[in-house]
Design an enzyme around this catalytic site. Structure first.
Site, mmCIF file in Angstrom:
data_model
loop_
_atom_site.group_PDB
_atom_site.id
_atom_site.type_symbol
_atom_site.label_atom_id
_atom_site.label_comp_id
_atom_site.label_asym_id
_atom_site.label_seq_id
_atom_site.Cartn_x
_atom_site.Cartn_y
_atom_site.Cartn_z
ATOM 1 N N HIS A 88 42.315 33.423 44.575
ATOM 2 C CA HIS A 88 42.414 33.302 46.037
ATOM 3 C C HIS A 88 42.245 34.691 46.659
ATOM 4 O O HIS A 88 42.722 35.693 46.101
ATOM 5 C CB HIS A 88 43.760 32.694 46.424
ATOM 6 C CG HIS A 88 43.806 32.314 47.865
ATOM 7 N ND1 HIS A 88 44.000 33.237 48.858
ATOM 8 C CD2 HIS A 88 43.621 31.129 48.484
ATOM 9 C CE1 HIS A 88 43.947 32.624 50.044
ATOM 10 N NE2 HIS A 88 43.715 31.340 49.834
ATOM 11 N N GLU A 159 35.458 29.761 49.946
ATOM 12 C CA GLU A 159 36.358 30.051 51.060
ATOM 13 C C GLU A 159 36.030 31.428 51.611
ATOM 14 O O GLU A 159 36.547 32.445 51.110
ATOM 15 C CB GLU A 159 37.796 29.985 50.544
ATOM 16 C CG GLU A 159 38.817 30.075 51.627
ATOM 17 C CD GLU A 159 40.182 29.570 51.181
ATOM 18 O OE1 GLU A 159 40.497 28.420 51.477
ATOM 19 O OE2 GLU A 159 40.912 30.326 50.546
HETATM 20 P P1 PGA Z 1 43.636 28.238 56.022
HETATM 21 O O1 PGA Z 1 43.831 28.821 54.563
HETATM 22 O O2 PGA Z 1 43.361 26.759 55.871
HETATM 23 O O3 PGA Z 1 44.961 28.492 56.703
HETATM 24 O O4 PGA Z 1 42.508 28.950 56.642
HETATM 25 C C1 PGA Z 1 43.045 28.395 53.509
HETATM 26 C C2 PGA Z 1 43.417 29.170 52.282
HETATM 27 O O5 PGA Z 1 43.690 30.378 52.402
HETATM 28 O O6 PGA Z 1 43.416 28.613 51.173
#
Ligand code: PGA
Length: 243
Positions: A88, A159
């Site tokens: 992450h 992401e």
């Molecule tokens: P968010 O976070 O949905 O608050 O943007 C996603 C994540 O960091 O996994």
């Protein structure tokens, strides 16, 4: 195939009671694979809920020994975790290199624990355009998956860092751009691929309706059961995005 929706609670909420309350508020939906990733201390005490699996937000690569503060894949499995997130961006920011991410991923797979590998570019790479983004993400994939032959238990979450809701000025990616990156990931490796970054009830459908997007990684909105339930409904195709 059913969509996979992963709740990443990060370092929230602050008490076990509050965690149980959030969990009680979640209504799993048939046909949507739902995974809740609470902080380590809450993993075991949350109780089970039909239709909800649990995951951890991180793992260490060694199986046992003198590693103060770390948690092994075996420990996670002997408890409730059936999934683990690695790489992450918030862990990378705290120092996890691609090499560390790769070691964590391989340790989880060795233990038989399915992994969600997060990849995604920072704003300064995004500003350089799509070719730079693909190069960056391609490298993260290559390094993160080095030495891994069997990808059946690997899911990749694309992401983009600038889209994560806690970053200043963040906003969700455009669905068509997210779809293009998910296709890019799948072109590199045969995996299920999720989108994450500022997904909420309002925009979930516009990502989850996309054929190539196999699900969502949800941070902030996963702490609000009503909102998370609407995301699950969107994943089941029961509600559509209302623009
Ligand atoms: P968010 O976070 O949905 O608050 O943007 C996603 C994540 O960091 O996994």
């Amino acid at each position: 195939m059913s969509k996979l929706v992963v709740a990443n609670w990060k370092m929230n909420p602050q008490t076990a009671g509050a965690a149980r309350k959030i969990l009680r508020g979640i209504r799993p939906v048939t046909g949507v694979e739902t995974v809740v990733c609470p902080p380590f201390p809450f993993l075991h005490g949350l109780g089970s809920r039909p239709g909800i699996k649990f995951g951890a937000q991180d793992v260490f690569w060694e199986p046992a020994g003198a590693y103060t503060g770390e948690v092994s894949a075996g420990m996670l499995q002997s408890g409730k975790a059936e999934w683990v997130i690695v790489g992450h961006s918030e862990r990378r920011r705290l120092g996890d290199s691609d090499e560390a991410v790769n070691k964590k991923l391989r340790a989880a797979l060795r233990a038989g624990l399915p992994v969600i590998l997060c990849v995604g570019e920072p704003a300064k790479v995004r500003a350089k355009g799509p070719a730079a983004v693909r190069k960056f993400v391609g490298e993260e994939l290559r390094r993160g998956l080095q030495g891994v032959k069997d990808l059946r238990k690997v899911v990749v979450a694309y992401e983009p860092i600038w889209a994560v809701s806690t970053n200043p000025g963040s906003s969700a990616d455009r669905p068509e751009d997210a779809a293009a990156m998910v296709r890019f990931v799948k072109g590199k490796v045969p995996v299920r691929a999720l989108y994450g970054g500022s997904i909420g009830a309002r925009n979930a459908g516009s990502f989850l309706d996309l054929r190539e997007v196999d699900g969502a990684l949800v941070g902030g909105a996963s702490l609000k059961p009503e909102e998370f339930n609407r995301i699950l409904a969107a994943a089941s195709g029961k509600v559509r995005d209302k623009k």
